[in-house]
Design a protein around this motif. Structure first.
Motif, PDB file in Angstrom:
ATOM      1  N   LYS A 165       0.970  -1.560  -0.088  1.00 42.82           N
ATOM      2  CA  LYS A 165       0.189  -0.115   0.255  1.00 42.82           C
ATOM      3  C   LYS A 165       0.985   1.032   0.199  1.00 42.82           C
ATOM      4  CE  LYS A 165      -3.910   2.326   1.730  1.00 42.82           C
ATOM      5  NZ  LYS A 165      -3.593   3.376   2.271  1.00 42.82           N
ATOM      6  N   ASP A 166       1.714   1.182   0.711  1.00 41.77           N
ATOM      7  CA  ASP A 166       2.760   2.348   0.642  1.00 41.77           C
ATOM      8  C   ASP A 166       3.169   2.905  -0.416  1.00 41.77           C
ATOM      9  OD1 ASP A 166       2.126   2.964   3.631  1.00 41.77           O
ATOM     10  OD2 ASP A 166       3.992   2.400   4.302  1.00 41.77           O
ATOM     11  N   VAL A 167       3.759   1.764  -0.939  1.00 38.62           N
ATOM     12  CA  VAL A 167       4.906   2.055  -2.722  1.00 38.62           C
ATOM     13  C   VAL A 167       3.635   2.150  -3.206  1.00 38.62           C
ATOM     14  CG1 VAL A 167       6.340   0.622  -4.289  1.00 38.62           C
ATOM     15  CG2 VAL A 167       6.431   0.464  -1.779  1.00 38.62           C
ATOM     16  N   HIS A 176       2.149   7.415 -11.501  1.00 37.40           N
ATOM     17  CA  HIS A 176       2.487   6.089 -11.391  1.00 37.40           C
ATOM     18  C   HIS A 176      -0.027   6.092 -11.849  1.00 37.40           C
ATOM     19  CE1 HIS A 176       4.428   2.259 -13.192  1.00 37.40           C
ATOM     20  NE2 HIS A 176       2.647   2.094 -13.064  1.00 37.40           N
ATOM     21  N   THR A 177      -0.035   6.386 -12.155  1.00 39.88           N
ATOM     22  CA  THR A 177      -1.589   6.319 -11.604  1.00 39.88           C
ATOM     23  C   THR A 177      -2.319   4.462 -11.609  1.00 39.88           C
ATOM     24  OG1 THR A 177      -3.087   6.526 -13.839  1.00 39.88           O
ATOM     25  CG2 THR A 177      -2.447   8.371 -11.882  1.00 39.88           C
ATOM     26  N   ASP A 178      -1.376   4.121 -12.446  1.00 36.64           N
ATOM     27  CA  ASP A 178      -2.000   2.346 -12.832  1.00 36.64           C
ATOM     28  C   ASP A 178      -1.034   1.373 -12.043  1.00 36.64           C
ATOM     29  OD1 ASP A 178      -3.492   2.675 -14.773  1.00 36.64           O
ATOM     30  OD2 ASP A 178      -1.953   3.156 -16.444  1.00 36.64           O
ATOM     31  N   MET A 179      -0.748   1.951 -10.434  1.00 40.77           N
ATOM     32  CA  MET A 179       0.099   0.770  -9.903  1.00 40.77           C
ATOM     33  C   MET A 179      -0.626   0.640  -9.069  1.00 40.77           C
ATOM     34  SD  MET A 179       3.250  -0.148  -8.882  1.00 40.77           S
ATOM     35  CE  MET A 179       4.485   0.782  -9.387  1.00 40.77           C
ATOM     36  N   TRP A 180      -0.670  -0.989  -9.290  1.00 36.95           N
ATOM     37  CA  TRP A 180      -1.028  -1.831  -7.626  1.00 36.95           C
ATOM     38  C   TRP A 180       0.314  -2.439  -7.011  1.00 36.95           C
ATOM     39  CZ3 TRP A 180      -5.911  -1.508  -6.472  1.00 36.95           C
ATOM     40  CH2 TRP A 180      -7.593  -0.958  -7.921  1.00 36.95           C
ATOM     41  N   GLY A 256       4.764  -3.570 -15.427  1.00 31.26           N
ATOM     42  CA  GLY A 256       5.454  -2.291 -14.696  1.00 31.26           C
ATOM     43  C   GLY A 256       4.489  -1.923 -13.900  1.00 31.26           C
ATOM     44  N   ASN A 257       3.301  -1.871 -13.707  1.00 32.05           N
ATOM     45  CA  ASN A 257       2.450  -2.173 -12.849  1.00 32.05           C
ATOM     46  C   ASN A 257       1.368  -2.670 -11.290  1.00 32.05           C
ATOM     47  OD1 ASN A 257       1.476   0.343 -15.194  1.00 32.05           O
ATOM     48  ND2 ASN A 257       0.810  -1.071 -15.807  1.00 32.05           N
TER      49      ASN A 257
END
Length: 421
Positions: A165-167, A176-180, A256-257
């Motif tokens: 969650k933090d990262v 980087h709005t697509d990051m999970w 990379g997501n």
């Protein structure tokens, strides 16, 4: 001179015709992910040159659940069109009657194979399939992002949840709005059975069905493990993970997501490949636990069996031996990061140099837990379906962990009846 030339050409023509007459057309049915298909085709090309036989690959869907349903139909119909089947590690007890006993045909090579792998393929003393490669899932992570944000590699599920969650939040804030945070196999199929069993076992909840056939899943630790996983959906994991199989998770991670991913060994060669955008930032470690119990990785793998209905059983056995010889297993380890079943390959210097993952994963393979296919016998498919359904219901928010494990235990007891059959 002219007569000698004609005679020589005639002899050559006769020899070629004889070779053609002796050649055999074989087929192997093969469900593949990652580079499996290309690696198999390369091995078959070598085999065709060496043997003179021809081998056709019959491709199957990625999900093993779909593969097994089709295999059962073919085998029940005594289909003679398929000579060799690539079988999942858990299938031997359910379909042993349809396959040739390979015990005598492999007695000269069997001592070099993993004893655990061999044991998983023996049913009433019969060697149903020759172990092809093993699997043990790992926690893949973006080492570059953990370093960027000063985060240690998580060792517990709680730590993974918090770190993911933090990262994820930091990357999204940076654009980087697509990051999970975490992707895994959450679809309602065999892959979720594996994930759920790992969550439960590594949290002290047992193995759902123990090796002696005892149903152990109805306990607080198992319920708590499922409840924690449910918090990931829509949090650190996309809601779409409820439909993810192995390649779906890899696609998100390799693009990379995602910060973390649970996946099998095959993914390593792909995420570290030359065309991977994250190749320089990826590392692997063992899956987390609750901090008190040992991590748990489900034993995976695929093995090769010869159909009892094959028209060419001797040639099919020869093909199985070839695909499991040292050269083939070494190539598979290097090209698709598949852990070998021939133990000497783990000590091969070239393998270690090119795929450091293989020798490092040897202890993971040796200490993996096994799905309850042996104790549940022919009922394993139904038992696994009950496990993944219970887990999926919790992940979807349809029920709680406590209710799900109680219901699962009841349904497994009903399936077991007076004893597993």
């Amino acid at each position: 001179m002219r007569n000698k030339t004609i005679l020589a050409l005639g002899l050559l023509s006769t020899m070629l015709m004889a070779q053609g007459a002796l050649a055999t057309d074989l087929s192997i049915v093969h469900g593949a992910v990652g580079r499996d298909h290309d690696v198999l085709r390369a091995a078959l090309d070598r085999y065709e040159v060496e043997s003179g036989n021809k081998v056709t690959i019959v491709s199957m869907p990625e999900r093993t659940t779909d593969q097994f349903a089709q295999f059962k139909l073919w085998l029940s119909a005594r289909n003679a069109d398929i000579d060799v089947y690539r079988l999942d590690v858990i299938w031997a007890p359910q379909i042993a009657d349809h396959f040739v006993d390979l015990t005598d045909a492999t007695k000269d090579i069997i001592d070099d194979f993993s004893p655990m792998a061999l044991q998983s393929q023996k049913v009433d003393g019969k060697l149903v399939a020759l172990p092809m490669f093993l699997g043990g899932p790992a926690l893949y992570y973006r080492a570059d992002l953990l370093e960027k944000y000063g985060k240690p590699v998580p060792k517990t599920w709680e730590e993974l949840t918090a770190t993911a969650k933090d990262v994820m939040d930091a990357e999204r804030a940076a654009g980087h709005t697509d990051m999970w945070g975490y992707v895994f196999q959450g679809a309602a199929y065999e892959g979720l059975t594996c994930n759920a069993m790992e969550w439960i076992a590594s949290s002290g909840g047992g193995q759902v069905v123990e090796p002696d056939g005892t149903i152990s899943v109805n306990n607080e630790a198992a319920a708590k493990a499922l409840d924690l996983a449910a918090t990931w959906i829509g949090g650190i994991s996309p809601e779409g993970v409820l439909n993810y199989a192995e390649e779906d998770a890899r696609g998100i991670f390799q693009s990379g997501n995602a910060v973390f991913m649970r996946n099998w060994n095959y993914a390593y060669a792909l995420v570290k490949g030359d065309d991977s955008p994250i190749k320089d930032g990826v590392a692997v470690t063992v899956l987390p636990s609750d901090g008190t119990h040992s991590p748990a990785s489900i034993l995976g793998g695929s093995h090769l069996g010869v159909s009892k209905y094959s028209k060419h059983p001797e040639e099919a056995i020869d093909l199985v031996r070839f695909l499991n010889n040292y050269e083939s297993q070494k190539a598979r380890a290097i090209d698709s990061s598949r852990p070998p079943t021939l133990m000497p390959v783990y000590d091969d210097k070239e393998v270690a140099e090119k795929v450091e993952f293989i020798p490092l994963w040897k202890p993971v393979i040796e200490n993996a837990i096994i799905r309850p296919s042996a104790p549940t016998k022919t009922s394993y498919n139904e038992a696994s379906s009950e496990i993944w359904t219970a887990a999926h219901d919790v992940l979807e928010g349809k029920t709680t962990g406590t209710k799900a494990v109680a219901k699962l235990a009841a349904r497994l007891k009903r399936l077991k009846g007076s004893g597993w059959k």
